[in-house]
Design a protein around this motif. Structure first.
Motif, PDB file in Angstrom:
ATOM      1  N   MET A 138     -31.396  12.827   6.803  1.00  0.00           N
ATOM      2  CA  MET A 138     -32.478  12.790   7.784  1.00  0.00           C
ATOM      3  C   MET A 138     -33.750  13.394   7.201  1.00  0.00           C
ATOM      4  SD  MET A 138     -31.536  11.044  10.262  1.00  0.00           S
ATOM      5  CE  MET A 138     -32.721  11.238  11.552  1.00  0.00           C
ATOM      6  N   ARG A 139     -33.580  14.409   6.354  1.00  0.00           N
ATOM      7  CA  ARG A 139     -34.733  15.041   5.722  1.00  0.00           C
ATOM      8  C   ARG A 139     -35.462  14.015   4.839  1.00  0.00           C
ATOM      9  NH1 ARG A 139     -32.903  19.648   2.160  1.00  0.00           N
ATOM     10  NH2 ARG A 139     -31.326  19.670   3.774  1.00  0.00           N
ATOM     11  N   LYS A 140     -34.670  13.281   4.085  1.00  0.00           N
ATOM     12  CA  LYS A 140     -35.294  12.322   3.185  1.00  0.00           C
ATOM     13  C   LYS A 140     -35.772  11.079   3.939  1.00  0.00           C
ATOM     14  CE  LYS A 140     -35.991  13.747  -0.227  1.00  0.00           C
ATOM     15  NZ  LYS A 140     -36.950  14.860  -0.479  1.00  0.00           N
ATOM     16  N   THR A 141     -35.134  10.799   5.074  1.00  0.00           N
ATOM     17  CA  THR A 141     -35.613   9.704   5.928  1.00  0.00           C
ATOM     18  C   THR A 141     -37.020  10.048   6.421  1.00  0.00           C
ATOM     19  OG1 THR A 141     -33.387   9.113   6.612  1.00  0.00           O
ATOM     20  CG2 THR A 141     -35.144   8.446   8.085  1.00  0.00           C
ATOM     21  N   ALA A 142     -37.215  11.315   6.772  1.00  0.00           N
ATOM     22  CA  ALA A 142     -38.537  11.755   7.234  1.00  0.00           C
ATOM     23  C   ALA A 142     -39.578  11.505   6.141  1.00  0.00           C
ATOM     24  CB  ALA A 142     -38.495  13.229   7.605  1.00  0.00           C
ATOM     25  N   TYR A 143     -39.210  11.792   4.912  1.00  0.00           N
ATOM     26  CA  TYR A 143     -40.120  11.583   3.766  1.00  0.00           C
ATOM     27  C   TYR A 143     -40.436  10.096   3.616  1.00  0.00           C
ATOM     28  CZ  TYR A 143     -41.830  12.096  -1.077  1.00  0.00           C
ATOM     29  OH  TYR A 143     -42.568  12.090  -2.230  1.00  0.00           O
ATOM     30  N   GLN A 144     -39.375   9.298   3.693  1.00  0.00           N
ATOM     31  CA  GLN A 144     -39.510   7.853   3.563  1.00  0.00           C
ATOM     32  C   GLN A 144     -40.499   7.316   4.602  1.00  0.00           C
ATOM     33  OE1 GLN A 144     -37.983   5.596   1.468  1.00  0.00           O
ATOM     34  NE2 GLN A 144     -39.081   3.977   2.542  1.00  0.00           N
ATOM     35  N   LEU A 145     -40.332   7.772   5.846  1.00  0.00           N
ATOM     36  CA  LEU A 145     -41.193   7.268   6.916  1.00  0.00           C
ATOM     37  C   LEU A 145     -42.631   7.749   6.754  1.00  0.00           C
ATOM     38  CD1 LEU A 145     -38.807   7.529  10.011  1.00  0.00           C
ATOM     39  CD2 LEU A 145     -39.277   5.566   8.569  1.00  0.00           C
ATOM     40  N   SER A 146     -42.778   8.977   6.259  1.00  0.00           N
ATOM     41  CA  SER A 146     -44.148   9.468   6.063  1.00  0.00           C
ATOM     42  C   SER A 146     -44.835   8.679   4.948  1.00  0.00           C
ATOM     43  CB  SER A 146     -44.162  10.965   5.767  1.00  0.00           C
ATOM     44  OG  SER A 146     -43.600  11.215   4.508  1.00  0.00           O
ATOM     45  N   LEU A 147     -44.070   8.248   3.948  1.00  0.00           N
ATOM     46  CA  LEU A 147     -44.655   7.446   2.869  1.00  0.00           C
ATOM     47  C   LEU A 147     -45.081   6.065   3.373  1.00  0.00           C
ATOM     48  CD1 LEU A 147     -42.217   8.257  -0.072  1.00  0.00           C
ATOM     49  CD2 LEU A 147     -44.583   8.950   0.121  1.00  0.00           C
ATOM     50  N   GLU A 148     -44.399   5.613   4.427  1.00  0.00           N
ATOM     51  CA  GLU A 148     -44.762   4.312   5.008  1.00  0.00           C
ATOM     52  C   GLU A 148     -46.030   4.415   5.856  1.00  0.00           C
ATOM     53  OE1 GLU A 148     -41.349   2.968   7.194  1.00  0.00           O
ATOM     54  OE2 GLU A 148     -40.112   2.833   5.396  1.00  0.00           O
ATOM     55  N   GLY A 149     -46.543   5.632   5.970  1.00  0.00           N
ATOM     56  CA  GLY A 149     -47.769   5.835   6.741  1.00  0.00           C
ATOM     57  C   GLY A 149     -47.517   6.160   8.199  1.00  0.00           C
ATOM     58  N   ARG A 150     -46.286   6.465   8.545  1.00  0.00           N
ATOM     59  CA  ARG A 150     -45.995   6.806   9.942  1.00  0.00           C
ATOM     60  C   ARG A 150     -46.292   8.282  10.170  1.00  0.00           C
ATOM     61  NH1 ARG A 150     -42.311   2.407  11.784  1.00  0.00           N
ATOM     62  NH2 ARG A 150     -41.683   1.324   9.897  1.00  0.00           N
ATOM     63  N   LYS A 151     -46.608   8.598  11.412  1.00  0.00           N
ATOM     64  CA  LYS A 151     -46.909   9.990  11.750  1.00  0.00           C
ATOM     65  C   LYS A 151     -45.581  10.704  12.017  1.00  0.00           C
ATOM     66  CE  LYS A 151     -49.890  12.556  14.894  1.00  0.00           C
ATOM     67  NZ  LYS A 151     -50.741  12.437  16.078  1.00  0.00           N
ATOM     68  N   VAL A 152     -45.259  11.644  11.146  1.00  0.00           N
ATOM     69  CA  VAL A 152     -43.935  12.264  11.216  1.00  0.00           C
ATOM     70  C   VAL A 152     -44.057  13.755  11.495  1.00  0.00           C
ATOM     71  CG1 VAL A 152     -41.954  12.898   9.772  1.00  0.00           C
ATOM     72  CG2 VAL A 152     -42.813  10.566   9.705  1.00  0.00           C
ATOM     73  N   PHE A 153     -43.232  14.236  12.400  1.00  0.00           N
ATOM     74  CA  PHE A 153     -43.140  15.683  12.604  1.00  0.00           C
ATOM     75  C   PHE A 153     -41.691  16.104  12.342  1.00  0.00           C
ATOM     76  CE2 PHE A 153     -42.333  19.538  14.992  1.00  0.00           C
ATOM     77  CZ  PHE A 153     -43.396  20.325  14.603  1.00  0.00           C
ATOM     78  N   PRO A 154     -41.421  16.687  11.159  1.00  0.00           N
ATOM     79  CA  PRO A 154     -40.041  17.103  10.904  1.00  0.00           C
ATOM     80  C   PRO A 154     -39.728  18.413  11.621  1.00  0.00           C
ATOM     81  CG  PRO A 154     -41.413  17.492   8.955  1.00  0.00           C
ATOM     82  CD  PRO A 154     -42.311  16.948  10.017  1.00  0.00           C
ATOM     83  N   VAL A 155     -38.602  18.469  12.248  1.00  0.00           N
ATOM     84  CA  VAL A 155     -38.175  19.703  12.934  1.00  0.00           C
ATOM     85  C   VAL A 155     -37.093  20.356  12.084  1.00  0.00           C
ATOM     86  CG1 VAL A 155     -37.134  20.669  15.016  1.00  0.00           C
ATOM     87  CG2 VAL A 155     -38.701  18.747  15.197  1.00  0.00           C
TER      88      VAL A 155
END
Lengths: 440, 415
Positions: free
Chosen positions: B126-143
């Motif tokens: 999930m941590r790396k999924t957050a990274y993946q999504l942020s690289l796609e330009g999505r607005k991500v807030f990791p908790v």
């Protein structure tokens, strides 16, 4: 003692004997191969001797320090604090195939080999370097490290450190708090209060080793064929088991010798070999199959971006504020901000670092090493592959485990990769020559 | 159900599973609402009509804190075999199916859509999924969930995260969080959770009317509900209907061996495990996993109901103390609960479900094996993924386990 107990005892004894035999044999084989690699500087001897003492003679090189030993399972536990408390640190991550095979039965099948080796050593309780630890610090950087804490607690006092997932100011603040907690635990262990002077001294001890390392890296940058990468890994691995000042002393000797070599243009190899960088999961002794294969197959391991190599030690703590809190903050900053460990959600630092290293060491190809089960590194492969593709640097992903079953397969792939780099360079040379001719 | 076209494998998987459940339960009228909620969730994902603009991946975040900003978060839980194929090229081979499926679902939402993705980093994937999504330009807030519960600062760290999450959410949706809005959200979710708890306790008694797949849909639909108030009312209605039908039909209690199903959470449409258990003649007496744990989280905000900060602290604290996800060094809350269940004598065996790649669950297994040995309860480790290739092999193993439990019963009677 009844018959069943006696039987169990004998069984255990036999198992221990087998463990000792197997482990020393494997370690001896890799050590011999490292020694047989040509071009080693004379000053490499004490580093190899350290590995020999730990893995072959099964000694604890820190025993003569007469201080509590604090084992660490990641570079994010600052050694400076451990020295300041009057203890001595030792890095416990291992690459032992024998311990791995024992640990394979203890932890889940899909756990990474590094954690399996940890479990194996813990179960056998034969390695003095593990047995003598008064405390083990485990920074929580991945799921396996998180879960290994409970296992280690069965035999040791363990202090887990929560590593933040981001590098924002709030995250560094949080890590500062974490370090204060660690400091309290260390004080409790050694019975010594960590004062400003103690901390400054601890930072000086570690600082000197980092200074010697930076000198070494500068020398390496100035001449890419100065020393073989496998030998450099022996140097970095030995740092795990030596007090920082002793290691710095050995490094000083090595640097002096290398300075002369640079001046006299003496290289470790006579001809230009493909310069390869390894990044990804750490290469820990005796798991030296990949660096050895690279250098036995006609390449040179010119750089390694792993936490057991340069990454783990190259960034010094930068003290801006000389107060006690300022120094702790400097340690937290050093651990979190420049770290290119994939434990962080956003890890652009790793790309910057790899780009920088490719430039510094004139890298021609990258081997992306993934230990089976090391998911965080595996996740970042695609990204690094894309980035290297843009830079025109060939890359291969090598997945391996702590055993020798895959050696031949790895050999073929590494050999092919080296050939590919040679061919690419040849083509580039031809194109360049063609351009020059055209220009004339 | 007619308005859904079966034009892709994922739709086929989702819709055919829902249709099957509906067909099996034609007499349970109140079930339709839950099936429709799940279908609507899927429809929203497909059409991108995520009106409230906040997406939460997984279950490990207290939704009332997001709802206080006036939005109902769109949850993506995973569970779909075919959505995994969307993420195949993005993740390593050993990634767990939940993360794969979640990422696969997200890939179907255009990256340029103005959505806030709240991602609890409960595992490496999930941590790396957050990274993946942020690289796609999505607005991500990791908790970041503090894994060391024993740490005296852990709760503070978690609460700070929650404050930040609420701020980011409110800013994103231009909402205002007040004591009243949070109080309303807490009341609404608490009522729903109490009702869910009641349902989970009663459901095993009515398994001749409600298959394990239907139970899974209902339990999961808590996270998909567009309006928790209505969801609670509908669940009450369903429970009433079940009781009424049981009386009318002279329903007798299930005599099958009772097992505890625990480990990796189950999300619809992956109903392979409950179906297999049912087919093997086992009764899921209790299901304990991180997703169903929500039934126990009821923050008591009585005294603090006018003080927003205190209320946030209470909610965050309640959640953090009771969470049973694998993120912690030791999953003590789950261990206590399972220990009590083992000691109570209400279960005859444990089915420990491990989704391939969920290493945290696999590490926990050793503890439960040791624990259950004390109560002479067999533990069955069931490792699988979202594929169906292993179904027959699992069926055989499960049947053998079921026979063993039946045999144990006979032996106990003889003794």
């Amino acid at each position: 003692m009844n018959a069943a107990d006696l039987h169990e005892q004998e069984k255990r004894k036999r198992q221990e004997e087998r463990f000792r035999n197997k482990m020393t044999k494997t370690s001896a084989r890799y050590l011999r191969r490292m020694e047989e690699l040509k071009g080693a500087p004379d000053s490499l001897a004490p580093f190899l001797q350290t590995l020999r003492r730990v893995y072959l003679e099964m000694e604890n090189p820190l025993a003569d320090q007469e201080k509590p030993i604090v084992g660490t399972y990641c570079v994010m536990a600052p050694q400076e604090l451990i020295y300041a408390a009057g203890a001595v640190p030792v890095k416990l991550c291992s690459g032992s195939y024998t311990a791995f095979s024992i640990g394979d039965d203890i932890v889940p099948r899909d756990a990474c080999p590094l954690v399996k080796a940890v479990a194996g050593f813990q179960d056998m309780e034969l390695m003095p370097i593990y047995r003598d630890c008064s405390l083990m610090a485990v920074p929580i950087t991945c799921d396996c490290k998180k879960k290994i804490v409970e296992l280690l607690e069965k035999t040791h006092d363990v202090y887990p450190l929560q590593v933040p997932v981001s590098r924002e100011d709030e995250d560094v603040d949080q890590y500062v708090e974490e370090l204060y907690g660690f400091m309290d635990r260390l004080e409790e262990l050694t019975g010594r209060e960590i004062t400003w002077d103690h901390l400054a001294k601890g930072m000086n001890i570690v600082g000197r080793s980092r200074y010697e390392l930076s000198r070494f890296l500068e020398l390496k940058k100035s001449m890419p064929y100065l020393m073989k990468g496998t030998h450099i890994l022996a140097v970095m691995n030995a740092a795990a088991y030596l007090p920082a000042d002793v290691w710095a002393g050995y490094m000083h000797e090595l640097n002096e010798e290398l300075t002369v070599k640079v001046r006299e243009r003496q290289r470790a190899v006579s001809r230009d070999l493909p310069r390869i960088m390894v990044t990804g999961s750490p290469l820990v002794f005796p798991n030296m199959k990949i660096p050895l294969l690279i250098e036995e197959m006609g390449g040179i391991l010119a750089a390694d971006e792993t936490c057991m190599g340069e990454r783990g030690m190259s960034d010094p703590a930068v003290v801006v504020d000389k107060s006690f809190d300022g120094m702790i903050r400097a340690l937290a900053n050093q651990a979190v901000r420049p770290c290119s460990c994939p434990t962080f959600v956003n890890n652009k630092e790793r790309i910057f670092r790899i780009r920088q290293m490719i430039e510094d060491y004139r890298i021609q190809g990258v081997i992306y090493h993934v230990l089976r089960g090391c998911l965080v590194y595996d996740f970042e492969y695609k990204l690094i592959e894309e980035e290297l593709g843009r830079m025109g640097i060939p890359v291969i992903r090598l997945e391996s485990d702590y055993n020798e079953e895959d050696v031949e397969q790895l050999r073929i792939r590494i050999e092919a990769f080296i050939e590919l780099i040679k061919l690419k360079e040849q083509n580039n040379g031809n194109v360049q020559a063609g351009r020059n001719e055209g220009g004339m | 159900m007619q308005n859904i076209r079966n034009n892709n494998p994922q739709e086929d998987e989702f819709i055919s599973s829902l249709k099957n459940v509906l067909k099996e339960h034609s007499r349970v009228r109140s079930l339709r609402y839950f099936i429709n909620q799940t279908r609507r969730w899927y429809w929203k994902l497909q059409t991108g009509q995520i009106t409230d603009r906040v997406v939460v991946l997984g279950t490990a975040v207290p939704e009332e804190l997001i709802m206080a900003a006036g939005v109902i978060p769109f949850r993506i839980l995973g569970g779909s075999r075919s959505s995994c194929t969307w993420s195949d090229d993005l993740v390593p081979r050993d990634t767990d199916p939940v993360s794969r499926s979640v990422l696969g679902f997200v890939q179907q939402i255009p990256a340029e859509k103005d959505l806030l993705y709240i991602i609890p980093t409960e595992s490496d994937s999930m941590r790396k999924t957050a990274y993946q999504l942020s690289l796609e330009g999505r607005k991500v807030f990791p908790v970041d969930i503090p894994p060391i519960r024993e740490d005296k600062n852990a709760l503070d760290k978690w609460t700070q995260q929650m404050y930040r999450m609420m701020e980011v959410t409110a800013e994103h949706v231009h909402g205002k969080i007040t004591a009243a809005s949070l109080q309303a959200a807490v009341r609404m979710t608490s009522r729903a959770r109490i009702c869910l708890h009641e349902f989970i306790l009663m459901a095993p008694e009515y398994d001749s009317f409600l298959s394990p797949s239907a139970r899974l849909i209902i339990q999961n639909s808590y996270y998909y509900a567009e309006d928790p108030e209505t969801w609670t009312l509908k669940l009450r209605e369903l429970m009433r209907e079940l009781r009424r039908t049981a009386i009318q039909m002279g329903h007798s209690q299930n005599r099958s061996p009772r097992v505890l199903l625990m480990g990796s959470p189950l999300y619809f449409p992956n109903d392979k495990i409950p179906r297999l258990l049912n087919d093997a003649g086992l009764c899921i007496f209790r299901q304990e996993d991180a997703a169903d744990n929500i039934q126990y989280i009821i923050p008591k905000i009585g005294k603090d109901r006018r003080n927003l900060k205190k209320m946030i602290r209470t909610v965050a604290g309640e959640w953090y103390r009771k969470d049973t996800s694998c993120v912690y060094l030791k999953n003590e809350v789950m261990r206590r609960r399972v220990r009590a269940l083992g000691a109570s004598g209400q279960i005859e065996g444990v089915v420990f479900h491990v989704l391939k790649g969920q290493i945290g669950q696999d590490f926990e297994l050793a503890f439960y094996e040791e624990l259950m040995e004390k109560y002479s309860l067999p533990v069955f480790r069931l490792e699988t993924d979202y594929q169906y290739q292993d179904v027959e092999q699992l069926r055989i193993r499960m049947e053998a386990f079921s026979e063993m439990l039946s045999q144990n019963r006979v032996e106990r009677k003889v003794v």
